[in-house]
Design a protein around this motif. Structure first.
Motif, PDB file in Angstrom:
ATOM      1  N   ASN A 131       0.837  -1.211   0.000  1.00 52.91           N
ATOM      2  CA  ASN A 131       0.000   0.000   0.000  1.00 52.91           C
ATOM      3  C   ASN A 131       0.870   1.259   0.000  1.00 52.91           C
ATOM      4  N   SER A 132       1.956   1.182   0.767  1.00 56.91           N
ATOM      5  CA  SER A 132       2.858   2.334   0.836  1.00 56.91           C
ATOM      6  C   SER A 132       3.518   2.571  -0.520  1.00 56.91           C
ATOM      7  N   ILE A 133       3.981   1.480  -1.173  1.00 56.62           N
ATOM      8  CA  ILE A 133       4.619   1.609  -2.494  1.00 56.62           C
ATOM      9  C   ILE A 133       3.600   2.128  -3.515  1.00 56.62           C
TER      10      ILE A 133
ATOM     11  N   ALA B 153      -2.096  17.916   0.201  1.00 53.16           N
ATOM     12  CA  ALA B 153      -3.158  17.413   1.085  1.00 53.16           C
ATOM     13  C   ALA B 153      -3.097  15.882   1.197  1.00 53.16           C
ATOM     14  N   ASN B 154      -2.842  15.241   0.088  1.00 52.43           N
ATOM     15  CA  ASN B 154      -2.756  13.774   0.078  1.00 52.43           C
ATOM     16  C   ASN B 154      -1.583  13.289   0.923  1.00 52.43           C
ATOM     17  N   LEU B 155      -0.435  13.977   0.758  1.00 51.25           N
ATOM     18  CA  LEU B 155       0.751  13.598   1.544  1.00 51.25           C
ATOM     19  C   LEU B 155       0.538  13.877   3.034  1.00 51.25           C
ATOM     20  N   GLU B 156      -0.257  14.909   3.320  1.00 51.37           N
ATOM     21  CA  GLU B 156      -0.457  15.304   4.709  1.00 51.37           C
ATOM     22  C   GLU B 156      -1.452  14.404   5.419  1.00 51.37           C
ATOM     23  N   TYR B 157      -2.516  14.056   4.730  1.00 44.62           N
ATOM     24  CA  TYR B 157      -3.607  13.349   5.423  1.00 44.62           C
ATOM     25  C   TYR B 157      -3.867  11.908   4.941  1.00 44.62           C
ATOM     26  N   ARG B 158      -3.612  11.612   3.712  1.00 45.52           N
ATOM     27  CA  ARG B 158      -4.008  10.303   3.183  1.00 45.52           C
ATOM     28  C   ARG B 158      -2.827   9.460   2.706  1.00 45.52           C
ATOM     29  N   PHE B 159      -1.617   9.968   2.798  1.00 39.88           N
ATOM     30  CA  PHE B 159      -0.472   9.230   2.290  1.00 39.88           C
ATOM     31  C   PHE B 159      -0.115   8.095   3.261  1.00 39.88           C
TER      32      PHE B 159
ATOM     33  N   MET C 131       9.083   7.861   2.462  1.00 40.51           N
ATOM     34  CA  MET C 131       9.096   8.642   1.223  1.00 40.51           C
ATOM     35  C   MET C 131       8.430  10.017   1.373  1.00 40.51           C
ATOM     36  N   LYS C 132       7.704  10.222   2.416  1.00 38.47           N
ATOM     37  CA  LYS C 132       6.939  11.456   2.549  1.00 38.47           C
ATOM     38  C   LYS C 132       7.816  12.698   2.479  1.00 38.47           C
ATOM     39  N   PRO C 133       8.923  12.795   3.191  1.00 36.93           N
ATOM     40  CA  PRO C 133       9.760  14.007   3.112  1.00 36.93           C
ATOM     41  C   PRO C 133      10.294  14.263   1.699  1.00 36.93           C
TER      42      PRO C 133
END
Length: 367
Positions: free
Chosen positions: A153-155, A195-201, A207-209
């Motif tokens: 899911n993360s990939i 927004a996706n990276l902040e709340y739904r990623f 990988m977020k940073p």
């Protein structure tokens, strides 16, 4: 004086001897037996010397015949006692031997059952261990499945967001003449990605940073050099994510294969061990039945041995009583024989007195 004393002794001695013989006839068993016979026989034949002699001789002969017959019977009884003792002692030894053999067999069977029961417990413990191991494998597989799902899911999430970032970077390419609408579209896309990276990623790869930094750079506007550098970076990230996904798929196949192989192997062991446990439990049940039968056989053997011992002791007591009786009878026959011989030896001297004694006894008995 001396002559007078001698005369008195010669006169009194025969009287004393006569009184002693008559006392024996009345006060001893043998004497009473002879006396009763004389009284019965002489009463029929008359009290005279010939009749008395005839009765004494007949009585002596009858007594001798009786003693010989009794001695013959005693010899037969003695032989029978010896034979019976030998047979009964052998029967007792056989019964005792069977009892001890059965008791030994019963104890050996109980020991065998205990060993088989301990073995059955060890087999059950082995089955429990296998089943616990299966539980551990399932837990491990569940943990891996959770990890695999989260990583995939993360990939997937990272790849989706990277694709959106690539669209935004392409729109920010200086070679493209951006219209107002495209600029507005880029800003909207940047805000969507943020927004996706902040709340739904869904991030388990860290990988977020990196993705957040790419969005920030692309949103400010980029030069041609920056475009190529960012594009190269995204290519590297995309390649990293693809490799990560492929490796994860390979690891999942390995983990699944290993888990299934272990499960199948352990299940085979469980099946085999349970089959052996069923066989052992069946043997234990059979041993229980055998122990029950042996216990009954031991009780019967104990009773048989006790009975054989009682019979041997009873027969021994009978033989011992006969020995005592034999001694008493032989003594009685001898006493009668001696009494008759004593009467016969002195009969001529004391016939008159003895005749008077018999006549008096006959008259007394008649009265």
């Amino acid at each position: 004086m001396f002559k007078s004393s001698l005369f008195l002794i010669l006169v009194i001695l025969p009287i004393a001897l006569q009184s002693d013989r008559i006392a024996k006839l009345e006060n001893t068993d043998a004497g009473r037996t002879v006396l009763n016979t004389l009284m019965i026989q002489t009463k029929l034949k008359g009290v005279n010397a010939d009749a008395i002699k005839t009765v004494l001789e007949a009585t002596q002969t009858s007594n001798q015949n009786g003693m010989e017959a009794y001695e013959k019977q005693a010899a037969q009884e003695k032989e029978a006692c010896a034979n019976d003792a030998k047979t009964l002692r052998a029967n007792l030894q056989e019964a005792v031997g069977k009892r001890y053999t059965l008791e030994k067999t019963n104890e050996s069977t109980k020991l065998l059952k205990n060993r088989k029961s301990d073995y059955a417990k060890s087999l059950q413990a082995e089955v429990n261990g296998y089943e616990a191991f299966l539980g551990d494998i399932k837990k491990g597989q569940d943990a891996w499945n959770s990890f695999y799902e989260s990583m995939m899911n993360s990939i997937k999430s990272a790849q989706e967001n990277l694709g959106k970032i690539r669209v935004m970077v392409n729109k920010a390419n200086p070679h493209n003449a951006a219209s107002f609408a495209e600029v507005q579209s880029t800003e909207s896309l940047a805000n969507e990605i943020k927004a996706n990276l902040e709340y739904r990623f869904y991030d388990t790869l860290g990988m977020k940073p990196i993705l957040t930094g790419l969005v920030e750079v692309a949103a400010k506007g980029i030069t041609t050099d920056q475009f190529y550098k960012i594009s190269h970076t995204m290519d590297l990230i995309d390649s990293f994510l693809a490799d990560k996904r492929n490796n994860l798929i390979e690891d999942n196949e390995y983990e699944s294969t290993l888990s299934n192989s272990l499960i199948n192997s352990i299940n085979d062991s469980v099946t085999s061990t349970k089959s052996e446990l069923d066989i052992v439990n069946g043997l234990i049940s059979s041993l229980d039945t055998r122990i029950g039968l042996l216990s009954t056989a031991v009780q019967n053997a104990v009773q048989l041995a006790t009975y054989a011992r009682n019979v041997l002791e009873a027969r021994s007591d009978i033989c011992a009583d006969f020995s005592k009786t034999y001694f008493n009878h032989v003594r009685r026959y001898n006493n009668v024989r001696l009494t008759i011989a004593e009467l016969s030896n002195t009969f001529d001297e004391e016939y008159k007195d003895f005749e008077s004694f018999l006549q008096k006894k006959i008259r007394t008995s008649t009265d």
